[in-house]
Motif scaffolding. Structure first.
Motif, PDB file in Angstrom:
ATOM      1  N   GLY A 134     -57.259 -19.644  22.269  1.00  0.00           N
ATOM      2  CA  GLY A 134     -58.583 -19.058  22.395  1.00  0.00           C
ATOM      3  C   GLY A 134     -58.985 -18.796  23.830  1.00  0.00           C
ATOM      4  N   THR A 135     -58.593 -19.677  24.737  1.00  0.00           N
ATOM      5  CA  THR A 135     -58.987 -19.534  26.145  1.00  0.00           C
ATOM      6  C   THR A 135     -58.433 -18.254  26.749  1.00  0.00           C
ATOM      7  N   SER A 136     -57.147 -17.994  26.518  1.00  0.00           N
ATOM      8  CA  SER A 136     -56.538 -16.787  27.092  1.00  0.00           C
ATOM      9  C   SER A 136     -57.090 -15.529  26.435  1.00  0.00           C
ATOM     10  N   LEU A 137     -57.332 -15.558  25.111  1.00  0.00           N
ATOM     11  CA  LEU A 137     -57.920 -14.398  24.448  1.00  0.00           C
ATOM     12  C   LEU A 137     -59.318 -14.114  24.983  1.00  0.00           C
ATOM     13  N   LYS A 138     -60.087 -15.152  25.175  1.00  0.00           N
ATOM     14  CA  LYS A 138     -61.460 -14.978  25.683  1.00  0.00           C
ATOM     15  C   LYS A 138     -61.445 -14.324  27.054  1.00  0.00           C
ATOM     16  N   ARG A 139     -60.501 -14.734  27.884  1.00  0.00           N
ATOM     17  CA  ARG A 139     -60.394 -14.150  29.226  1.00  0.00           C
ATOM     18  C   ARG A 139     -60.035 -12.670  29.131  1.00  0.00           C
ATOM     19  N   LEU A 140     -59.160 -12.324  28.193  1.00  0.00           N
ATOM     20  CA  LEU A 140     -58.782 -10.921  28.015  1.00  0.00           C
ATOM     21  C   LEU A 140     -59.946 -10.089  27.474  1.00  0.00           C
ATOM     22  N   PHE A 141     -60.746 -10.665  26.597  1.00  0.00           N
ATOM     23  CA  PHE A 141     -61.907  -9.944  26.067  1.00  0.00           C
ATOM     24  C   PHE A 141     -62.880  -9.582  27.180  1.00  0.00           C
ATOM     25  N   GLU A 142     -62.853 -10.339  28.258  1.00  0.00           N
ATOM     26  CA  GLU A 142     -63.801 -10.132  29.351  1.00  0.00           C
ATOM     27  C   GLU A 142     -63.224  -9.267  30.476  1.00  0.00           C
ATOM     28  N   ASN A 143     -62.001  -8.695  30.259  1.00  0.00           N
ATOM     29  CA  ASN A 143     -61.367  -7.959  31.362  1.00  0.00           C
ATOM     30  C   ASN A 143     -61.917  -6.545  31.560  1.00  0.00           C
ATOM     31  N   GLY A 144     -62.745  -6.068  30.625  1.00  0.00           N
ATOM     32  CA  GLY A 144     -63.375  -4.754  30.781  1.00  0.00           C
ATOM     33  C   GLY A 144     -62.423  -3.580  30.671  1.00  0.00           C
ATOM     34  N   LYS A 145     -61.244  -3.789  30.065  1.00  0.00           N
ATOM     35  CA  LYS A 145     -60.256  -2.708  29.942  1.00  0.00           C
ATOM     36  C   LYS A 145     -59.931  -2.461  28.470  1.00  0.00           C
TER      37      LYS A 145
ATOM     38  N   LYS B 184     -52.963 -19.377  13.256  1.00  0.00           N
ATOM     39  CA  LYS B 184     -53.013 -19.598  14.712  1.00  0.00           C
ATOM     40  C   LYS B 184     -53.909 -18.545  15.376  1.00  0.00           C
ATOM     41  N   LEU B 185     -53.743 -17.289  14.988  1.00  0.00           N
ATOM     42  CA  LEU B 185     -54.561 -16.218  15.552  1.00  0.00           C
ATOM     43  C   LEU B 185     -56.024 -16.383  15.160  1.00  0.00           C
ATOM     44  N   GLN B 186     -56.269 -16.708  13.925  1.00  0.00           N
ATOM     45  CA  GLN B 186     -57.655 -16.875  13.481  1.00  0.00           C
ATOM     46  C   GLN B 186     -58.358 -17.994  14.235  1.00  0.00           C
ATOM     47  N   GLU B 187     -57.663 -19.085  14.446  1.00  0.00           N
ATOM     48  CA  GLU B 187     -58.259 -20.198  15.194  1.00  0.00           C
ATOM     49  C   GLU B 187     -58.559 -19.792  16.629  1.00  0.00           C
ATOM     50  N   ALA B 188     -57.641 -19.021  17.234  1.00  0.00           N
ATOM     51  CA  ALA B 188     -57.869 -18.541  18.602  1.00  0.00           C
ATOM     52  C   ALA B 188     -59.063 -17.605  18.658  1.00  0.00           C
ATOM     53  N   LEU B 189     -59.193 -16.743  17.669  1.00  0.00           N
ATOM     54  CA  LEU B 189     -60.325 -15.816  17.614  1.00  0.00           C
ATOM     55  C   LEU B 189     -61.637 -16.563  17.421  1.00  0.00           C
ATOM     56  N   MET B 190     -61.620 -17.607  16.617  1.00  0.00           N
ATOM     57  CA  MET B 190     -62.825 -18.416  16.410  1.00  0.00           C
ATOM     58  C   MET B 190     -63.364 -18.942  17.736  1.00  0.00           C
ATOM     59  N   GLU B 191     -62.443 -19.305  18.610  1.00  0.00           N
ATOM     60  CA  GLU B 191     -62.815 -19.852  19.909  1.00  0.00           C
ATOM     61  C   GLU B 191     -63.184 -18.764  20.912  1.00  0.00           C
ATOM     62  N   ALA B 192     -62.550 -17.589  20.785  1.00  0.00           N
ATOM     63  CA  ALA B 192     -62.668 -16.568  21.823  1.00  0.00           C
ATOM     64  C   ALA B 192     -63.853 -15.625  21.652  1.00  0.00           C
ATOM     65  N   VAL B 193     -64.211 -15.290  20.419  1.00  0.00           N
ATOM     66  CA  VAL B 193     -65.271 -14.294  20.225  1.00  0.00           C
ATOM     67  C   VAL B 193     -66.647 -14.905  20.459  1.00  0.00           C
ATOM     68  N   SER B 194     -67.576 -14.023  20.794  1.00  0.00           N
ATOM     69  CA  SER B 194     -68.966 -14.449  20.952  1.00  0.00           C
ATOM     70  C   SER B 194     -69.836 -13.607  20.029  1.00  0.00           C
ATOM     71  N   GLU B 195     -71.097 -13.946  19.963  1.00  0.00           N
ATOM     72  CA  GLU B 195     -72.015 -13.211  19.094  1.00  0.00           C
ATOM     73  C   GLU B 195     -72.204 -11.764  19.555  1.00  0.00           C
TER      74      GLU B 195
ATOM     75  N   LEU C 242     -62.750  -1.123  23.549  1.00  0.00           N
ATOM     76  CA  LEU C 242     -61.774  -1.292  22.474  1.00  0.00           C
ATOM     77  C   LEU C 242     -60.728  -2.341  22.831  1.00  0.00           C
ATOM     78  N   PHE C 243     -60.429  -3.177  21.842  1.00  0.00           N
ATOM     79  CA  PHE C 243     -59.395  -4.205  22.009  1.00  0.00           C
ATOM     80  C   PHE C 243     -58.679  -4.339  20.674  1.00  0.00           C
ATOM     81  N   PHE C 244     -57.405  -3.944  20.631  1.00  0.00           N
ATOM     82  CA  PHE C 244     -56.646  -3.997  19.388  1.00  0.00           C
ATOM     83  C   PHE C 244     -55.600  -5.105  19.456  1.00  0.00           C
ATOM     84  N   ILE C 245     -55.588  -5.929  18.434  1.00  0.00           N
ATOM     85  CA  ILE C 245     -54.555  -6.953  18.279  1.00  0.00           C
ATOM     86  C   ILE C 245     -53.589  -6.458  17.205  1.00  0.00           C
ATOM     87  N   VAL C 246     -52.353  -6.214  17.599  1.00  0.00           N
ATOM     88  CA  VAL C 246     -51.353  -5.648  16.685  1.00  0.00           C
ATOM     89  C   VAL C 246     -50.332  -6.731  16.350  1.00  0.00           C
TER      90      VAL C 246
END
Length: 278
Positions: free
Chosen positions: A258-269, A139-150, A224-228
Motif C-alpha cells: 500500500g505504501t508504494s502504491l500510495k506514493r505512485l498515486f501522488e506522482n501527478g503522472k 494482495k492487490l486489494q489489501e494494498a489498494l485498501m491502504e493506498a486510496v483516499s476518499e 488516470l492510473f491503470f493497474i493491469v
C-alpha cells in the motif's frame, strides 16, 4: 455445390464442437483476438475471395461486438455466417435487420449445410462454453485498501474478482460479464467529470489490449492510473504505453504494498502499473 471455406473463431470457443468439427473437415481456421475483429476478418476475406466465411463466437454479451461487422456484411452482400454458442441472448430481435436468416441447430455438423442458404445469416448452437476468465488478487486489494483516499475513484473491471471490502473512495465494479470492451474508456469517461484526485482502473491484460487506443485519446489526462494484471503481455503493454508518454511501472504481485502504491498515486503522472501475476 457451395461450401464454407474459412472459419474465424475467438479463443473462448476454441474447445467447442464447432471449431473441432471444422478443423476435422480441413476448413481453414483462423484465430482472432476478439469478437469485433473476428467478423471484420470474415468480411475482409469474403470481399477479397468471394468465399463463404463462418465466424464462431461465444453467445454472451461480448457477441454484441459482432453486430457492426454483420451490418457491413449485410449491406455489402457478403456471404458471412455468424455462429454463436449458448443461449445467453435473444438474437431474434437484435440481429434481424442485418441477416437474411436466423437458425437454431443442435449439432455442429448441421452448420456445413448452410452454405447454400441466403447469406449473411446467423446460426445459434446451444452448446455452452465454460469460460474461466476471472482473476483475483487479495494482495492487490489489501494494498489498494491502504493506498486510496476518499478523494480517489476506483474501478474494477468485470473480470476482476473482488472480495467484499469497504474502500474509502468511490468504488465501482463495472462492465458486462464476459465482455472485454470499454474498460479503459469507462475510467477515462469518469475522469472527465473532474470530481476526484485520481481515477484508478484495475483491468486484466486482455481487457487492456481490447481498449488500449484509449491511452492515446485526446482527453487522456494526468489523473488516470491503470493497474493491469498481466501474465503474458507485459512487454507489449509497457512498450505501447511508453510511446504515449505514460509512466510505466512493473511489479511482481508478491512485492506490491500500500505504501508504494500510495506514493505512485501522488506522482501527478498518467501511469500504467503492470502487476506481474504468477
Amino acid at each position: 455445390m457451395k461450401k464454407i471455406e474459412y472459419l474465424i473463431y475467438t479463443k473462448e470457443v476454441e474447445p467447442s464442437m464447432v471449431v473441432q468439427q471444422f478443423k476435422k473437415d480441413n476448413i481453414k481456421c483462423i484465430l482472432a483476438l476478439d469478437v469485433r475483429s473476428a467478423v471484420y476478418y470474415a468480411t475482409g476475406i469474403s470481399a477479397q475471395c468471394g468465399e463463404i466465411v463462418a465466424v464462431c463466437v461465444d453467445g454472451s454479451n461480448a457477441s454484441r461486438s459482432a453486430f457492426s461487422g454483420m451490418t457491413e456484411a449485410f449491406y455489402r452482400q457478403l456471404p458471412v455466417i455468424l455462429i454463436t454458442l449458448g443461449n445467453s441472448l435473444d438474437y431474434t430481435m437484435e440481429l434481424k435487420d442485418v441477416v437474411l436468416g436466423h437458425y437454431l441447430v443442435k449439432d455442429a455438423k448441421e452448420i456445413l449445410n448452410f452454405a447454400n442458404y441466403k447469406l449473411p445469416a446467423h446460426i445459434e448452437l446451444g452448446e455452452e462454453i465454460i469460460i474461466d476468465t476471472e482473476v483475483e488478487s487479495l494482495k492487490l486489494q489489501e494494498a489498494l485498501m491502504e493506498a486510496v483516499s476518499e478523494k480517489d475513484y476506483l474501478y474494477f473491471s468485470p473480470r476482476f474478482q473482488t472480495k467484499e471490502k469497504d474502500f474509502m473512495c468511490k468504488c465501482i465494479s463495472g462492465g458486462m460479464s464476459r465482455c472485454k470492451d470499454g474498460t479503459l474508456s469507462n475510467v477515462l469517461g469518469a475522469s472527465l467529470a473532474q470530481k476526484r484526485r485520481r481515477y484508478i482502473g484495475v483491468v486484466t491484460e486482455e481487457e487492456f489490449l481490447h481498449d488500449m487506443n484509449t491511452l492515446g485519446n485526446i482527453h487522456a489526462n494526468k489523473d488516470l492510473f491503470f493497474i493491469v494484471i498481466s501474465q503474458k503481455f507485459e512487454k507489449m503493454i509497457g512498450d505501447y504505453a511508453r510511446t504515449l508518454n505514460y509512466e510505466v511501472i512493473c511489479e511482481a504481485e508478491d512485492n506490491i504494498c500500500g505504501t508504494s502504491l500510495k506514493r505512485l498515486f501522488e506522482n501527478g503522472k498518467q501511469t500504467i502499473f503492470i502487476m506481474l501475476k504468477k
